[in-house]
Design a protein around this motif. Structure first.
Motif, short mmCIF file in Angstrom:
data_model
loop_
_atom_site.label_atom_id
_atom_site.label_comp_id
_atom_site.label_asym_id
_atom_site.label_seq_id
_atom_site.Cartn_x
_atom_site.Cartn_y
_atom_site.Cartn_z
N ALA A 274 -1.01 6.27 8.12
CA ALA A 274 -1.88 5.60 7.14
C ALA A 274 -3.20 5.19 7.78
N ASN A 275 -3.15 4.68 9.01
CA ASN A 275 -4.39 4.31 9.71
C ASN A 275 -5.22 5.54 10.06
N ASP A 276 -4.57 6.61 10.47
CA ASP A 276 -5.30 7.85 10.78
C ASP A 276 -6.05 8.34 9.55
N TYR B 226 -0.55 10.60 -2.72
CA TYR B 226 -0.83 12.02 -2.85
C TYR B 226 -0.57 12.75 -1.52
N GLU B 227 -0.91 12.11 -0.40
CA GLU B 227 -0.71 12.71 0.92
C GLU B 227 0.71 12.52 1.45
N LYS B 228 1.55 11.81 0.66
CA LYS B 228 2.96 11.55 1.04
C LYS B 228 3.05 10.82 2.39
N ILE B 229 2.19 9.85 2.59
CA ILE B 229 2.18 9.05 3.82
C ILE B 229 3.10 7.85 3.63
N PHE C 46 0.81 -1.21 0.00
CA PHE C 46 0.00 0.00 0.00
C PHE C 46 0.85 1.27 0.00
N LEU C 47 2.07 1.22 0.55
CA LEU C 47 2.92 2.41 0.59
C LEU C 47 3.92 2.44 -0.56
N GLU C 48 3.82 1.49 -1.48
CA GLU C 48 4.61 1.47 -2.72
C GLU C 48 6.11 1.63 -2.45
N GLY C 49 6.58 0.96 -1.39
CA GLY C 49 8.01 0.97 -1.09
C GLY C 49 8.48 2.15 -0.28
#
Length: 424
Positions: free
Chosen positions: A295-297, A286-289, A162-165
């Protein structure tokens, strides 16, 4: 200089005409003066007879200005459209890279103030070569959704980057109501184990209540099957034993567990994960998480409310099938890791390499050789029960080697003296 017809007020106006407009004026003047018939003038201009009479009236009412296009001197709508298209190109290639067309169009409308339809965006991106048609296989739904919400919760884990690395690989665990497509709760974890799944299930139950059934796969967290062995129960030729989750859901909460034979059978939640792996991944980028907690927030405070508002639907029947958690039921004592143990002769037990001393209670001095139940709660704490009563315990550093039978006799004698002292 051009004069208006004598029937109108004479005003001298300097007008610059294009060659096409000058040609029109010449033909229309000949028609007005009777040199040309209506059909002849219409054929020369490539228009209908009705249009000729309409143009003649415009000249008589407004003069030559009536023939000049209303947008003369104004910015071209096409030029404005081209500028917007260039902005859309930049947005699609940079801020919203990887967004699907529907999701991208929503962001243009909501975030960038560009009011445009999905199909127009799709056509423009196709023509510009930035987007290619995707041939999706036909998806067949063999079963109608349940008529009431709460009748069935489809439940699963999505194992995806989900965070693409940019951060750790995360597991997204959650469920979707079969009747409404509403996602009551989901959460990211670093692993997909029994504890993580119990945390999610507990949160769903506290938010919505207990569903009548849960539809899930045959993962070892939910179903254990063995062939052979002495400590399992034979059923239909296969030896089975309850997992911790199955014990909690079926035996203690009365929720029926339905096992899917293939991923395709869990159509709704499989499509849900496809949507999350597309839309949620794009929004996290997009949110640079790049960490699990942020990510949970974002998932719980922003994405899930928006997702449910967009994709949830009304059930066929308004009556809900979610069951209220019975009064006095403590989910923390059910959704936990349970085990049976026998107390040592000195009232101690070991659990995961640590030793614990069971302390005396008001009704009993010692618990040597007693059968007790250990409960490891979701917060990692250990609780010990004997016949439904929670016992006081304290951790000890190390248990000394002793003769359990001898200690049992000494403790039994002390227990008798303790009971006598309570009677006096």
């Amino acid at each position: 200089m051009i004069n208006y017809p004598p029937t109108k007020r004479r005003v001298k106006v300097e007008i610059r005409l294009t060659m096409e407009e000058a040609k029109r004026v010449h033909i229309l003047e000949d028609f007005r003066k009777g040199y040309l018939k209506a059909k002849e003038a219409a054929d020369m201009l490539g228009i209908t007879r009705e249009h000729i009479y309409w143009l003649k009236k415009k000249i008589e009412d407004r003069g030559i200005e009536g023939l000049i296009h209303g947008n003369r001197g104004k910015p071209s709508p096409r030029r404005i459209e081209e500028e917007t298209e260039e902005m859309i190109k930049v947005f699609y290639q940079e801020q919203y890279q990887g967004f699907n067309i529907s999701h991208f169009t929503e962001k243009l409308n909501e975030n960038e103030g560009i009011k445009i339809g999905r199909e127009k965006v799709r056509q423009f991106l196709l023509e510009s070569g930035l987007y290619k048609r995707r041939n999706h296989p036909a998806h067949r739904v063999w079963r109608d959704p349940m008529p009431k919400e709460g009748m069935m919760l489809q439940y699963d884990t999505s194992d995806h980057d989900f965070l693409e690395g940019r951060g750790p690989r995360l597991y997204l665990i959650g469920g979707i109501d079969d009747a409404t497509n509403q996602v009551p709760f989901a959460s990211f974890f670093l692993s997909d184990g029994t504890i993580e799944n119990m945390i999610v299930l507990k949160e769903i139950f506290e938010r919505k209540g207990l569903p009548l059934s849960i539809y899930l796969d045959r993962d070892s967290k939910f179903l254990t099957t063995r062939r052979g062995g002495l400590h399992v129960k034979l059923k239909d030729g296969v030896y089975e034993t309850k997992t911790q989750i199955a014990r909690a859901l079926e035996e203690e909460l009365g929720i029926r567990m339905i096992y899917a034979n293939s991923p395709q059978a869990k159509g709704r939640i499989e499509r849900l994960w496809g949507t999350f792996q597309d839309r949620l991944v794009s929004e996290l980028r997009y949110e640079k998480i790049d960490e699990m907690e942020p990510a949970n927030d974002y998932l719980l405070s922003v994405y899930l409310p928006s997702h449910n508002k967009k994709f949830a639907k009304e059930p066929k029947l308004k009556e809900s099938a979610w069951k209220k958690i019975p009064d006095g039921t403590k989910l923390e004592n059910i959704l936990c890791i349970k085990d049976k143990r026998k107390v040592k002769g000195d009232s101690t037990i070991s659990y995961k390499g640590k030793w614990y001393k069971i302390l005396p209670t008001k009704t009993r001095y010692g618990f040597a050789k007693a059968e007790i139940e250990t409960q490891e709660h979701l917060d990692g704490t250990l609780h010990i029960f004997h016949k439904g009563e929670e016992l006081p315990v304290e951790p000890i550093e190390k248990r000394e080697r002793v003769d359990d039978n001898f200690v049992e006799e000494q403790i039994s004698e002390k227990e008798i003296l303790y009971q006598i002292s309570q009677m006096v």
